[in-house]
Scaffold this motif. Structure first.
Motif, PDB file in Angstrom:
ATOM      1  N   LYS A   1     -12.650  50.574 -30.584  1.00 56.27           N
ATOM      2  CA  LYS A   1     -13.868  50.061 -31.220  1.00 56.27           C
ATOM      3  C   LYS A   1     -14.391  48.843 -30.468  1.00 56.27           C
ATOM      4  CE  LYS A   1     -13.228  51.771 -35.941  1.00 56.27           C
ATOM      5  NZ  LYS A   1     -12.995  51.417 -37.365  1.00 56.27           N
ATOM      6  N   GLN A   2     -13.473  48.040 -29.951  1.00 55.73           N
ATOM      7  CA  GLN A   2     -13.884  46.887 -29.136  1.00 55.73           C
ATOM      8  C   GLN A   2     -14.594  47.367 -27.867  1.00 55.73           C
ATOM      9  OE1 GLN A   2     -13.457  43.451 -29.637  1.00 55.73           O
ATOM     10  NE2 GLN A   2     -12.859  43.979 -31.725  1.00 55.73           N
ATOM     11  N   VAL A   3     -14.079  48.436 -27.274  1.00 52.83           N
ATOM     12  CA  VAL A   3     -14.719  49.015 -26.083  1.00 52.83           C
ATOM     13  C   VAL A   3     -16.126  49.480 -26.427  1.00 52.83           C
ATOM     14  CG1 VAL A   3     -14.626  50.889 -24.400  1.00 52.83           C
ATOM     15  CG2 VAL A   3     -12.517  49.714 -25.071  1.00 52.83           C
TER      16      VAL A   3
ATOM     17  N   SER B   1      -4.014  42.322 -33.425  1.00 48.15           N
ATOM     18  CA  SER B   1      -4.865  41.420 -32.632  1.00 48.15           C
ATOM     19  C   SER B   1      -5.676  42.225 -31.619  1.00 48.15           C
ATOM     20  CB  SER B   1      -4.006  40.381 -31.903  1.00 48.15           C
ATOM     21  OG  SER B   1      -3.247  39.607 -32.797  1.00 48.15           O
ATOM     22  N   PRO B   2      -6.490  43.183 -32.094  1.00 48.35           N
ATOM     23  CA  PRO B   2      -7.192  44.085 -31.171  1.00 48.35           C
ATOM     24  C   PRO B   2      -8.173  43.382 -30.246  1.00 48.35           C
ATOM     25  CG  PRO B   2      -8.032  44.339 -33.412  1.00 48.35           C
ATOM     26  CD  PRO B   2      -6.801  43.503 -33.501  1.00 48.35           C
ATOM     27  N   GLN B   3      -8.845  42.345 -30.741  1.00 44.27           N
ATOM     28  CA  GLN B   3      -9.821  41.652 -29.904  1.00 44.27           C
ATOM     29  C   GLN B   3      -9.135  40.935 -28.747  1.00 44.27           C
ATOM     30  OE1 GLN B   3     -12.634  39.186 -31.967  1.00 44.27           O
ATOM     31  NE2 GLN B   3     -13.488  38.322 -30.100  1.00 44.27           N
ATOM     32  N   LYS B   4      -8.035  40.246 -29.020  1.00 39.35           N
ATOM     33  CA  LYS B   4      -7.310  39.540 -27.966  1.00 39.35           C
ATOM     34  C   LYS B   4      -6.721  40.519 -26.957  1.00 39.35           C
ATOM     35  CE  LYS B   4      -5.368  36.161 -25.765  1.00 39.35           C
ATOM     36  NZ  LYS B   4      -6.174  35.257 -24.914  1.00 39.35           N
TER      37      LYS B   4
ATOM     38  N   ILE C   1      -7.001  43.246 -21.558  1.00 35.32           N
ATOM     39  CA  ILE C   1      -7.210  44.483 -20.794  1.00 35.32           C
ATOM     40  C   ILE C   1      -8.479  44.370 -19.960  1.00 35.32           C
ATOM     41  CG2 ILE C   1      -7.684  46.958 -20.963  1.00 35.32           C
ATOM     42  CD1 ILE C   1      -6.017  46.929 -23.582  1.00 35.32           C
ATOM     43  N   LEU C   2      -9.524  43.834 -20.576  1.00 36.67           N
ATOM     44  CA  LEU C   2     -10.811  43.653 -19.882  1.00 36.67           C
ATOM     45  C   LEU C   2     -10.631  42.780 -18.634  1.00 36.67           C
ATOM     46  CD1 LEU C   2     -13.951  44.036 -19.980  1.00 36.67           C
ATOM     47  CD2 LEU C   2     -14.029  41.898 -21.295  1.00 36.67           C
TER      48      LEU C   2
END
Length: 288
Positions: free
Chosen positions: A50-52, A273-276, A281-282
Motif C-alpha cells: 500500500k505504501q508503494v 512499521s510498514p512506512q519505516k 527499501i526505497l
C-alpha cells in the motif's frame, strides 16, 4: 483508498504459483519481489505494498505465494518442502515472470531463500532486503542423524493425520493473532488469503505438510560461506522485539557488507512499521 493490487498466477509444469501485483500506469524500470515467511502468504506484505501504491513508483512490484502457501498449488502427497527446493522455485518463478533488475525482499523464511538465491545468482539480483532473518539456519554435523530421524518421523505422523475444520473464521483470526502477536486488522488479510470454505466449514488453504520437520540443515561453515558470497547491495531489517538470536553479535559478524537497521515491532515488524520498512527499501532500491 481503492486498492490497485491485482491477484494473478503463473503455471510452472503442473503447478500454479499465485501472486499479487501492484498495477502501474507507468513503465516499470525495476522489479521488487516480496517473499513471505513460513505459514504466511503474499498478503503478509499488504501494508508495505500500500505504501508503494501511495508513492506511485515506477517499479514492478510482486508478492508471491510460495508453493504450498496461500493460493499456490500444493506439492503432491509424495513431495515435501525441502528448503533448497524453494530456491529452485524462486528461480523458475523469476524466469517465468521475465523479471529484470530484480530486488528481492524476504521476510523470515523468505529472507533465507532470498539470501541463498542472491549468493548463487548474483548476476540476476540487483539488491537484497532481509526482514527478521539473515544467515541460513545451521547446526553441527553431529546432529545430522537426529535431524534425519526426526524429519522422517514427522512425515510419518503427517500421513496418519486428517484435515480438521476450523470452528469459525473468527477462531482462525484469533489463532493467527496469538501466533503472530498482531492486531486483528493487521493479521486479517493474511488469514483471509489462507482460508477456504468447503461444504460450510472453514479449512486452511496452506499445505499441512509445511509443518513437517526438515530432514537436513546446513553446517555453520556452509551458512557462513553463503553469506560471504553475497555481493549485491544488502539491507537487513530487524524488529526491536523480534527474535533475539538475530541480534547476536557473533551471528551479525557473518553479514559482510550488510546495512543493518532496527525498526519498531516484533517478528512481523514489516506489518507493524510498514512506512519505516518501506522507506528503508526505497532507500536501497533508489540508491542503485
Amino acid at each position: 483508498m481503492r486498492t490497485n493490487i491485482a491477484a494473478k498466477q503463473i503455471k510452472i509444469d503442473d503447478r500454479m504459483v499465485a501472486y499479487l501485483e501492484v498495477q502501474q500506469t507507468t513503465t516499470a524500470v525495476k522489479t521488487v519481489v516480496f517473499i513471505h515467511g513460513w505459514m504466511d502468504n503474499a498478503a503478509s506484505f499488504h501494508a508495505v505494498m500500500k505504501q508503494v501504491e501511495e508513492h506511485d513508483l515506477s517499479w514492478r512490484v510482486i508478492a508471491i505465494d510460495l508453493p504450498g502457501h496461500g493460493h499456490s498449488t500444493h506439492k503432491s502427497a509424495h513431495h515435501f518442502y525441502n528448503f533448497h527446493d524453494y530456491i529452485d522455485d524462486l528461480h523458475r518463478i523469476l524466469v517465468k515472470l521475465k523479471a529484470v533488475d530484480v530486488y528481492l525482499v524476504g521476510h523470515s523464511l523468505g529472507a533465507l531463500i532470498a539470501s541463498c538465491y542472491s549468493a548463487a545468482f548474483p548476476e540476476k539480483v540487483a539488491g537484497l532486503v532481509q526482514i527478521e532473518a539473515h544467515v541460513p539456519l545451521s547446526e553441527s554435523p553431529e546432529q545430522s542423524a537426529e535431524r534425519l530421524r526426526n524429519g522422517i518421523e514427522s512425515r510419518e505422523h503427517w500421513r496418519e493425520k486428517f484435515p480438521r475444520a476450523i470452528p469459525s473464521k473468527q477462531g482462525a483470526i484469533k489463532m493467527r493473532m496469538r501466533a503472530t502477536k498482531l492486531r486483528e486488522e493487521t493479521v486479517l488479510p493474511i488469514v483471509e488469503r489462507d482460508l477456504q470454505l468447503i461444504d460450510g466449514q472453514w479449512f486452511w488453504r496452506h499445505d499441512s505438510k509445511l509443518k513437517c520437520e526438515s530432514v537436513y540443515r546446513m553446517t555453520q561453515e556452509q551458512a557462513q560461506a553463503i553469506m560471504s558470497a553475497i555481493t549485491v547491495p544488502h539491507l537487513v531489517i530487524l524488529g526491536q522485539r523480534g527474535y533475539h538470536y538475530l541480534q547476536n553479535p557473533q551471528i551479525l559478524s557473518f553479514l559482510v557488507d550488510a546495512q543493518i537497521e532496527m525498526v519498531e515491532g516484533d517478528h512481523h515488524c514489516h506489518l507493524e512499521s510498514p512506512q519505516k520498512v518501506f522507506e528503508l527499501i526505497l532507500g536501497l532500491v533508489n540508491k542503485n
